[in-house]
Design a protein around this motif. Structure first.
Motif, short mmCIF file in Angstrom:
data_model
loop_
_atom_site.label_atom_id
_atom_site.label_comp_id
_atom_site.label_asym_id
_atom_site.label_seq_id
_atom_site.Cartn_x
_atom_site.Cartn_y
_atom_site.Cartn_z
N LEU A 80 42.30 39.79 51.37
CA LEU A 80 42.78 40.32 49.96
C LEU A 80 42.82 38.90 49.27
O LEU A 80 43.08 38.67 47.71
CB LEU A 80 43.63 40.62 50.21
CG LEU A 80 44.04 42.35 50.68
CD1 LEU A 80 44.91 42.94 50.80
CD2 LEU A 80 42.92 43.95 49.43
N HIS A 84 40.79 37.33 45.61
CA HIS A 84 42.10 37.41 44.50
C HIS A 84 42.63 35.70 44.35
O HIS A 84 43.13 35.76 43.20
CB HIS A 84 42.87 38.11 44.87
CG HIS A 84 42.52 39.96 44.88
ND1 HIS A 84 41.90 40.71 46.04
CD2 HIS A 84 42.38 40.27 43.65
CE1 HIS A 84 41.84 41.64 45.75
NE2 HIS A 84 41.77 41.68 44.58
N LEU A 141 49.38 37.95 44.53
CA LEU A 141 49.36 38.50 46.61
C LEU A 141 50.69 38.91 46.30
O LEU A 141 51.26 38.03 46.76
CB LEU A 141 48.61 37.91 46.94
CG LEU A 141 48.53 38.01 49.01
CD1 LEU A 141 47.57 40.20 48.44
CD2 LEU A 141 47.34 37.49 49.59
N GLN A 165 52.23 46.72 40.74
CA GLN A 165 50.54 46.91 39.84
C GLN A 165 50.91 46.75 38.36
O GLN A 165 49.48 46.69 38.19
CB GLN A 165 50.52 48.99 40.60
CG GLN A 165 49.17 49.55 39.97
CD GLN A 165 49.30 50.69 40.33
OE1 GLN A 165 50.00 51.37 39.63
NE2 GLN A 165 48.65 51.61 41.21
N VAL A 170 48.21 42.06 43.70
CA VAL A 170 47.46 42.52 44.30
C VAL A 170 48.30 43.18 46.43
O VAL A 170 49.09 42.53 46.75
CB VAL A 170 46.81 42.18 46.02
CG1 VAL A 170 45.58 42.71 46.97
CG2 VAL A 170 45.42 41.62 44.60
N HIS A 172 50.28 44.74 50.21
CA HIS A 172 49.75 44.62 51.37
C HIS A 172 51.10 45.15 51.83
O HIS A 172 52.03 44.97 51.42
CB HIS A 172 48.98 43.78 52.07
CG HIS A 172 48.81 44.28 53.44
ND1 HIS A 172 49.83 43.27 54.39
CD2 HIS A 172 48.81 44.42 54.81
CE1 HIS A 172 49.69 43.52 55.77
NE2 HIS A 172 48.09 44.16 55.89
N ASP A 192 47.62 48.72 48.17
CA ASP A 192 46.60 48.26 48.62
C ASP A 192 46.09 48.53 49.14
O ASP A 192 44.70 48.66 49.70
CB ASP A 192 46.20 46.97 47.73
CG ASP A 192 46.34 47.05 45.51
OD1 ASP A 192 45.53 47.87 45.07
OD2 ASP A 192 47.31 46.44 45.42
N VAL A 216 40.10 49.42 45.98
CA VAL A 216 40.54 47.43 45.93
C VAL A 216 39.24 46.41 46.24
O VAL A 216 38.59 46.79 47.37
CB VAL A 216 41.41 47.58 47.04
CG1 VAL A 216 42.22 46.75 47.52
CG2 VAL A 216 42.42 48.73 46.63
N TRP A 218 37.61 43.27 48.11
CA TRP A 218 37.86 42.76 49.62
C TRP A 218 36.72 41.75 49.41
O TRP A 218 35.88 42.12 49.40
CB TRP A 218 38.57 43.41 50.81
CG TRP A 218 37.19 44.27 50.98
CD1 TRP A 218 37.55 45.28 50.17
CD2 TRP A 218 36.35 43.91 52.29
NE1 TRP A 218 36.26 46.20 51.33
CE2 TRP A 218 35.47 45.46 51.79
CE3 TRP A 218 36.64 43.15 52.81
CZ2 TRP A 218 34.56 45.12 52.66
CZ3 TRP A 218 34.77 42.61 53.19
CH2 TRP A 218 34.38 44.02 53.55
#
Length: 376
Positions: A80, A84, A141, A165, A170, A172, A192, A216, A218
């Motif tokens: 991720l 990003h 992130l 969001q 992103v 996790h 995500d 998503v 990656w």
């Protein structure tokens, strides 16, 4: 033996063993091979992906298998981040994450990325206001665990996910302790990516997975990798994945009823410890909506957790003083250091964690022994 360290690992179930043996005997081929045996193994993996994806509300294309929860955290966050990192230079996590998550963010700091480690309150809960205050224009992130492995506090992922969001961050979550015990819908939670592990839910060791939300983005951590669309190299452990999938389905069956039973066991056990009076301290969140019943953090004034563990072990009772991933460390875990202000509090801590076969009779016996040890 009375085993009360299920948050560290669980005994593989009879059903998972049977599935592993059957898959080993009949689906042993490399799933990437082009012959019929390889196609059969490939079809079994497709079935496993479909089953697992249905449990969390995503599609089978978004299931990637790993060697366990630790590797799942590492690959999920790295993939991720790589996809990003052009969006900013700031990331968010918490002070109580698993060591693999902290390790990843410490690596980012060495690369010049700014990391915010959010604090928690005395119940181990992260504040949404703290998340909002930490969010910057260059934040891209975040990683916040769903359930803490030592005290069982449940973070409100849906609230956090909604905020992330809205701000195109992103998100996790390490769901190793919650998967199979809490119903998780990735879309509803607005997460995500999540990391899960087999051996926490009565499946075999050496198997885990990263489950992604639809669409998503990656990037591959390992160049030139062809397996799993480049997500992770290496021949897949087909028998282990099949056994893991069977265990996951079993854990999700009648999940609400299992949760009610766990609360009954927990409350009964706590009531049996009441003779300790004010010496007993219960960790975690007082609200059931923010507390996993299977994990119980305790402290008894005047008794070191390590002494409690070793003494109960003489009676063939297995408990823990915290995360098994840091069992050889002299310092307290990240969670203990974040929650407690004194070394004495950290040293008193020990953990009881139930499994699906834990009985009231076992807990009655253990409570009796804990009181005896505390009164010595």
């Amino acid at each position: 033996m009375i085993y009360l360290d299920h948050a560290a690992t669980t005994q593989i179930s009879t059903e998972a063993i049977e599935t592993w043996v059957k898959a080993s005997e009949n689906y042993f081929s490399n799933a990437n091979s082009l012959h019929e045996a390889g196609e059969q193994a490939s079809q079994l993996l497709i079935t496993c992906r479909k089953k697992l994806s249905s449990l969390v509300g995503t599609s089978e294309e978004n299931i990637f298998f790993t060697s366990g929860g630790s590797e799942a955290n590492f690959i999920a966050l790295n993939s991720l981040y790589l996809a990003h990192k052009h969006l900013g230079n700031h990331v968010i996590t918490t002070a109580i994450e698993h060591p693999t998550v902290h390790s990843f963010f410490q690596q980012l700091e060495k690369q010049g990325v700014e990391v915010t480690y959010l604090p928690v309150n005395k119940f181990g809960l992260v504040s949404l206001e703290d998340i909002k205050n930490a969010t910057r224009k260059d934040t891209f992130l975040a990683s916040i665990q769903h359930v803490n492995s030592e005290i069982g506090t449940i973070q409100p992922l849906k609230q956090f996910g909604s905020w992330f969001q809205q701000n195109n961050i992103v998100f996790h979550s390490d769901c190793v302790q919650s998967f199979g015990k809490i119903s998780i819908d990735i879309t509803e939670f607005r997460v995500d990516a999540i990391s899960v592990s087999s051996h926490k839910i009565h499946g075999p060791k050496g198997v885990g997975a990263v489950l992604l939300r639809e669409n998503v983005t990656w990037s591959s951590v390992y160049p030139l990798t062809s397996h799993q669309h480049g997500f992770r190299p290496g021949t897949l452990n087909t028998p282990g994945i099949a056994a893991f999938t069977h265990a996951a389905i079993d854990m999700h069956d009648e999940l609400a009823e299992k949760r009610i039973r766990a609360w009954q066991l927990r409350n009964t056990f706590i009531n049996q410890l009441r003779p300790l009076g004010d010496r007993l301290k219960l960790e975690g969140h007082p609200d059931q909506s923010n507390q996993l019943p299977w994990i119980l953090g305790l402290g008894i004034h005047g008794v070191q957790g390590q002494y409690m563990l070793l003494t109960l072990d003489r009676f063939h009772i297995c408990i823990s003083t915290g995360s098994a991933c840091q069992s050889e460390e002299l310092d307290g875990s990240a969670a203990m250091n974040a929650i407690y202000s004194t070394e004495q509090e950290r040293l008193r801590f020990f953990r009881i964690s139930f499994g699906k076969n834990t009985t009231e009779e076992e807990l009655t016996y253990v409570a009796k022994k804990i009181i005896e040890v505390s009164n010595e």
